[in-house]
Design an enzyme around this catalytic site. Sequence first.
Site, PDB file in Angstrom:
ATOM      1  CB  SER A 131      -0.834  -0.038   1.354  1.00 51.61           C
ATOM      2  OG  SER A 131      -1.893   1.565   1.956  1.00 51.61           O
TER       3      SER A 131
ATOM      4  CE1 TYR B  21      -4.227  -1.513   4.930  1.00 53.92           C
ATOM      5  CE2 TYR B  21      -3.455   0.341   4.308  1.00 53.92           C
ATOM      6  CZ  TYR B  21      -3.442  -0.835   4.380  1.00 53.92           C
ATOM      7  OH  TYR B  21      -3.869  -1.484   2.860  1.00 53.92           O
TER       8      TYR B  21
END
Length: 253
Positions: free
Chosen positions: A140, A153
């Site tokens: 990501s 995350y």
Amino acid sequence: MPDHGSVLVTGGASGIGLALVEDLLKAGWRVVAADVSEANLAATQAALAGHGNALRVLQLDVTDEPAVVETVAAVDRDFGPLRGVVNCAGIARDVPALDTSADLFRKILDVNLVGTFVVAREAARAMKANGGGSIVNIASVSGQRGNLGRSAYGSSKAGVILLTQVMAVELAADNVRVNAVAPGPIETPLVKALHTNEARAAWMRTVPMKRYAAPGEVAGAIAFLLDGTKSGFVTGQTLGVDGGFAAGGLIGQ
């Protein structure tokens, strides 16, 4: 249509994973869509029933190491040879660092990083025996930049990027390529549930292309990395699919 072999896609019954499963089936792969959600798997099986025996679906929790070991071995044995694996399974939370519990941090790491590692490790063992293959991990842009609310995350996805590099170096001699894709804002069910109107506005201020991508736009990049005829000398790389986010500086109002 050529038989590319089989590919296992975790998180394969929704979002990027589902879009990828559809693309790979059309390209001639035999695909195993693995997901933790039985309901999503049933919907995927029904929606893609026209592909017949080229598609299999199965329930898998990537945090269950014995189940991963058994599943990868079974896929390679019964539906192989296993030539590709894509680690799409993941969870996310937007929580400020000072409000993030250790339990939440561990949970996100367990799914996104440890789960990715165990699936990739087992896949690499099978691919080594088969003479090679391609592993693609979903990272990501939050693993590359300090995005707000992403302490857990972002850390998990940064770990995925470095894991990708280490495994690429270690497995290169075995003709097993390992790459990652780093999506920006993508219109997946996870993102729709996570992104508030304020968050969407913030992304639009920082993404040069001024939009969210469709899951299929990420699937195309993954398919490229799986196909050894197109990316056979590409390994250890993280390919951004982010509308220019990582390249952006001062991009205007």
